[in-house]
Design a protein around this motif. Structure first.
Motif, PDB file in Angstrom:
ATOM      1  N   GLN A 632      20.927 -34.237  -0.075  1.00 52.59           N
ATOM      2  CA  GLN A 632      20.885 -35.587   0.470  1.00 52.59           C
ATOM      3  C   GLN A 632      21.458 -35.685   1.880  1.00 52.59           C
ATOM      4  O   GLN A 632      20.998 -36.486   2.694  1.00 52.59           O
ATOM      5  N   GLN A 637      17.820 -38.888   1.927  1.00 49.29           N
ATOM      6  CA  GLN A 637      17.161 -39.672   0.888  1.00 49.29           C
ATOM      7  C   GLN A 637      18.210 -40.472   0.113  1.00 49.29           C
ATOM      8  O   GLN A 637      19.103 -39.898  -0.505  1.00 49.29           O
ATOM      9  N   VAL A 898      23.840 -42.555   2.472  1.00 53.50           N
ATOM     10  CA  VAL A 898      23.156 -41.555   1.655  1.00 53.50           C
ATOM     11  C   VAL A 898      24.138 -40.797   0.779  1.00 53.50           C
ATOM     12  O   VAL A 898      23.948 -40.684  -0.437  1.00 53.50           O
TER      13      VAL A 898
END
Length: 1126
Positions: A632, A637, A898
């Motif tokens: 991540q 994402q 994130v």
């Protein structure tokens, strides 16, 4: 010893046969497992909210806004961990999920999978929008667990009812492209994961009869063979990863398009509603008229087509992108131009899509560059006026985003200029050579090179010039001639995956394959490998292949090559989308020439028997990736988790109400995500904190209700089932993309096994297999590959050099580049390559922000000032600060949305007041001159709003540079500032709302991110100006003195006023009493006279003397009784 009997011989033979059967059945069992694994597949369709549980086909994605269909259900959940004051909405669609296996009934499979505990896991990925000025750039995902639901069709028993799994299909503002990944939870049958494209189709509408219609034309349901049979294939042009709808023209003599919003999993043939006129004249040459759509390009919101020499566009209805920007009909553009070709621009730039139009006729040599920001537009660009040519014709043009470069393939005819193009007018032939460097002066054959087009990969800067040849270059100056491509063929179009793979289609419909970074071309169709593959598919009775077929187009999807093919099965003709298994085809093709017959060594077999032996063509057997960091932080994402509410039903099946609750919870989870983008930071860095902060203490109570089947509505909402995930683990693959901030690094390891050996053999393997990294921009990045023999791995480090980027807003204007991992071997005469290409985005990564740390600011202010005075009307979202405090200390946080990291911002920044007003409704923005006067220490006009004790300023000394250690602000509000001399509203001291801008651009070199924060600061207790204060004092003193004088006068005059009032009241009472007496006497006498006159003449009237006599008698009657004589 007795001889062996025939019985024992038969038994021994049976043992041998059983052993042979066991040996043979082992691989067949393994093959059966693999066969079942690959033959089971997921199926996903879209169902409207009202049609859940109906066994119908997929619905079209038309509705784009949340619907108010779940409020009634949430009103019943009075004893659940939800906020009844919030508004819960639902989405217009569900995702219906099933699976099937080859040769088995799907309904039975779904039931058995449910009984074995199978639950599909759905991951919806929202594609970031093009226009980052309007929408926030973010990589958002939501993972949901599908809920089982029985069909509404009647059934004999619950156990045999038709069922499916359902999840909400969420919608997000700014996103029209969604990817849906379906996987298993690990229970039940083995089903491989599968990806579906579920995009919003903005070119549909609801008709008057509630039937879905196309806005661009009429759908044709009769697909005739002449549309595709013996018709040449054509390229599919669209904006990569951004176009929700793909269109394909080229249907002979028909103004029709193939349209799809699911990447041709489903499609429609639409006849366009255009006028089909043709403008032909001496300056607009055209051989003949045709209704065929020659060029078709789709962007995020707009479709472009070319018919003959006319260009049209149509903007779709996308409520999630724009408010009201859409077309009601096809709009013709460049009406005065003759357009010979549209050229696609595959990537957006500066928040906009683009398209290029090339002209012919009287304006030959001009091109028009169109920019789409919601409405189509075109800006003409022509050749340089300093180019001394008689005629210039542009064959092809490409636009390179990021570099803002327009590259054209130009044919120049004139004095001193060769034909067709310089320096590409050379004649080349080098068949049999691996590559040939061309300097522009070589001549090897009499076959002329005819360039036809350009292709550019933005990630690795690889430029192709194609025609009856293929040239490639990394710098657009030095070209490499790929000699494997035959000069007898001519390329019709190229298909680039932008991940290292290129497919080439020739004029004779041949398909060639090229791996970028190498110099070998492979013919895929027709080929021996293709024949083997088709034969195997026919043996498996695949419905995707036929004896007669026509390729319609070729395109890449998720780095895999697909064909759209028209199959002819007698009278059953249809279009299918099928995968081109590139690895298998290359393997079949390579094995064609390496079958050798050798003899086994005598030590293994007493007699020499010829056997088949196959050489291993791969440079390595297995390549594994390890030591990968959590993805991540590099993929950026953001992922949320949502599970369906628990139903209090023994069968575990959900109802329509429980699915409606699931819809509302997913909607509210995404709503919390969107509301979290605010300047004031919450005490807990998590968007879901506000949802459960007042409910967590009652979690055990809600669990008690659910355990005893007492939950209202028959559902139990688990608060831990709706959260944001910050710690995803790597799945032993390189990420889809890598974001690198300034000085950022990415580490991973490669484990290789080569030709039956591994790295534990030491240096012997190093001579057989080597690992390297190719960087597209080595001046901006660097890589380090280090072999570690003892631990049998190669460690790879990718690092940013901090040289090629300045600073920018998070997620804006990223530099696109790439890293390619190459595995190379050289064993004898065999050569092989293995490549892994990963796009790299350099710049400010999305998902990072600067927030005002209101919690620590208040705490620190209390410690420093020993007090804190809030406003009379408290606002928890925007606390007040007192003006007369010695200093104001603002603190800020760097929050990673994130990974969940949050910490104090320790870098330098510039603080400016860029707006303000005495109330929220009156806040205005200041212009540049006002911002300078209100904030600059160089201001001499007496307009400064604040100052600070720090002496550090920017290079031009225009503004102060502040930091974590130097954050104290002293409010000034000088005479010419907007906060000077504020008029109090009532008895409350004046207050002011400052609009504050905080930015680290140009003063903090630790990151590529321009952390820009704008927030409102509420200050109360502002002082008055000296004039206004003196005026208020004088007025107040005057009013006070006047009131005192009035009081003294009142006290002195009060007795006289009282006496006068008493006398006046006595006189008034006497007058009233006298008037009452006369009124009573007059009325009594009048009544007496009228009584007497009733017996006398009617004309008799009493005289005045009579009244006097009566009055005297009346007075005598009023005298005291003691004065009367007896």
């Amino acid at each position: 010893m007795s001889p062996a009997s025939p019985v024992w011989l038969r038994v021994r033979v049976l043992w041998v046969l059983w052993a042979l059967l066991a040996v043979l059945l082992g691989p067949w069992r393994l093959w059966a497992v693999i066969y079942d694994f690959h033959e089971c597949t997921w199926h996903v369709v879209l169902n409207e909210f009202q049609r859940v549980g109906e066994n119908l086909e997929s619905d079209q994605f038309v509705h784009q806004e949340p619907v108010d269909t779940v409020r009634g259900v949430f009103n019943m959940l009075v004893d659940s961990p939800i906020n009844q004051r919030e508004r819960y909405l639902g989405f217009p669609y569900y995702l219906k999920i099933n699976y099937s296996c080859h040769g088995q009934h799907s309904e039975d499979l779904v039931r058995s999978g449910h009984l074995m505990g199978l639950k599909p896991l759905v991951l919806v990925t929202f594609q970031a929008p093009v226009n980052f000025y309007r929408w926030k750039i973010e990589q958002l995902q939501i993972q949901m667990e599908a809920a089982p639901f029985r069909s509404k069709e009647p059934c004999m028993a619950m156990e045999v009812c038709v069922m499916s799994w359902y999840t909400p299909m969420p919608i997000k503002n700014g996103s029209v492209v969604m990817r849906v990944d379906v996987s298993s939870n690990g229970l039940g049958p083995i089903i491989p994961s599968k990806r579906f494209h579920v995009n919003i189709n903005g070119f549909l509408k609801m008709g008057a009869d509630n039937r879905i219609q196309f806005t661009v034309g009429d759908e044709l349901f009769d697909i005739k063979p002449r549309y595709f049979v013996n018709v040449s294939s054509r390229p599919l042009w669209y904006n990569v990863d951004q176009s929700p709808v793909l269109i394909l023209g080229g249907i002979p003599n028909e103004k029709a398009l193939l349209m799809t919003s699911t990447n041709f999993r489903e499609f429609s043939l639409v006849e366009l509603s255009i006028d089909s006129c043709w403008v032909g004249s001496f300056y607009c040459p055209q051989a003949d008229f045709s209704a065929t759509i020659y060029d078709a390009i789709s962007t995020e919101s707009t479709l472009f087509i070319r018919q003959n020499q006319l260009v049209y566009y149509y903007t779709g209805t996308y409520a999630t992108l724009y408010d009201s920007s859409h077309s009601s009909k096809w709009v013709r553009v460049l009406a005065s131009e003759c357009i010979k070709r549209l050229c696609p621009v595959y990537f957006s730039s500066n928040g906009s899509d683009h398209v290029i139009a090339l002209t012919t006729g009287k304006h030959e040599g001009y091109l028009h560059f169109g920019t789409i920001t919601g409405k189509a537009g075109a800006a003409p660009v022509g050749p340089s006026p300093l180019l001394p040519v008689d005629r210039c014709s542009i064959t092809w043009a490409i636009f390179i985003p990021g570099q803002n470069t327009l590259m054209m393939l130009v044919e120049i005819q004139g004095p001193g200029y060769p034909t067709p193009c310089c320096p590409l007018s050379l004649l080349c032939s080098a068949r049999g050579l691996e590559f040939l460097m061309i300097l522009g002066t070589e001549s090897y054959t009499n076959t002329p090179m005819v360039p036809k087009g350009l292709s550019f990969n933005l990630y690795n800067n690889l430029l192709f010039i194609w025609g009856n040849f293929l040239l490639q270059s990394y710098n657009a100056e030095n070209f490499i001639y790929l000699a494997d491509f035959p000069k007898e063929s001519s390329i019709k179009y190229m298909v680039n995956s932008f991940r290292g793979d290129v497919a080439i289609v020739t004029e004779t419909e041949e398909i060639w394959y090229l791996l970028e970074g190498t110099y070998h071309l492979y013919r895929i169709f027709p080929s021996h490998g293709w024949d083997i593959h088709v034969s195997l598919q026919v043996m498996k009775q695949s419905s995707l292949y036929a004896s007669k077929e026509t390729m319609v187009t070729l395109f890449y999807e998720e780095n895999k090559l697909y064909q759209l093919v028209y199959l002819t099965h007698g009278k059953q003709d249809h279009l299918v989308k099928r995968l081109v298994p590139m690895e298998k085809l290359l393997m079949y093709e390579q094995h064609k020439q390496i079958h050798t017959v050798v003899n086994c060594p005598p030590t293994l077999m007493p007699r020499s028997h010829p056997t088949l032996s196959f050489s291993n063509l791969c440079p390595f057997e297995v390549m594994r990736l390890g030591n990968l960091p959590n993805p991540q932080a590099y993929t950026r994402q953001e992922r949320y988790l949502a599970r369906p509410p628990m139903v209090l039903n023994p069968s575990g099946f959900h109802s329509e109400n429980s699915l409606a609750v699931y819809q509302g919870l997913v909607y509210y989870l995404l709503r919390l995500h969107s509301k979290y983008h605010k300047p004031y930071a919450d005490p807990v860095h998590d968007p879901t904190w506000r949802w459960w902060k007042n409910k967590k203490q009652d979690e055990d109570y809600y669990f008690y209700l659910a355990s005893n089947w007492l939950s209202t509505g028959g559902v139990h909402i688990d608060m831990d089932s709706y959260e944001k995930i910050y710690d995803l683990k790597p799945d032993y693959r390189l990420p889809e993309r890598i974001f690198l901030d300034k000085g950022g690094e990415y580490h991973f390891s490669i484990f290789l096994t080569a030709r039956g050996h591994s790295f534990e053999m030491g240096t012997d393997v190093q001579s057989k297999v080597s690992v390297g990294v190719v960087l597209a921009d080595p001046s901006c990045m660097e890589s380090l590959v280090k072999q570690k023999v003892l631990v049998k791995r190669n460690s790879v480090t990718l690092r940013d050099k901090s040289l090629c980027y300045d600073q920018g807003i998070s997620g804006h204007h990223l530099m696109k580049t790439s890293m390619m991992v190459k595995v190379r071997s050289k064993i004898g005469r065999e050569r092989g390559d293995g490549n892994l290409m990963v796009p790299v985005f350099m710049g400010p990564p999305p998902g990072k922000r600067l927030a005002f740390d209101i919690t620590y600011t208040l705490k620190y202010m209390r410690q420093q000032n020993k007090h804190y005075f809030d406003c009379m009307h408290e606002d928890s979202e925007m606390p007040c600060f007192l003006y007369r405090d010695s200093l104001f200390y603002p603190f800020f946080l760097i929050q990673d949305l994130v990974t969940g990291d949050s910490g104090s911002f320790k870098g330098s920044y510039v603080l400016k007041v860029v707006g303000g007003g005495p109330s929220l409704d009156s806040v205005v923005d200041y212009n540049e001159e006002e911002v300078y006067r209100y904030n600059s220490p160089l201001d001499k006009t007496g307009s400064r709003i604040w100052t600070t004790k720090t002496s550090e300023t920017t290079h031009d000394m225009a503004f102060y540079i502040m930091s974590y250690e130097r954050s104290g602000i002293e409010w000034l509000c000088l005479e010419n500032s907007p906060c000077y001399d504020m008029t109090p509203q009532g008895i409350i001291a004046p207050e002011f709302f400052f609009k504050v801008l905080v930015s680290n651009r140009g003063v903090d070199n630790s990151t590529y991110c321009n952390y820009q924060l704008i927030f409102l600061l509420h200050i109360h207790g502002l002082p008055l100006s000296a004039k206004r204060a003196l005026f208020i004092v004088i007025v107040s003193a005057s009013v006070l003195v006047g009131m005192v004088i009035l009081y003294i006068l009142f006290c002195l005059l009060w007795p006289y006023v009282v006496n006068a009032c008493n006398h006046l009241r006595w006189r008034i009472n006497n007058i009233i009493a006298s008037e009452s007496y006369y009124t009573y006497a007059t009325s009594s006498r009048a009544f007496s006279v009228s009584s007497q006159s009733s017996f006398g003449p009617l004309s008799q009237v009493p005289s005045v003397d009579d009244f006097k006599v009566q009055d005297q008698k009346h007075k005598a009657d009023l005298e005291p009784a003691e004065k009367k004589k007896p």
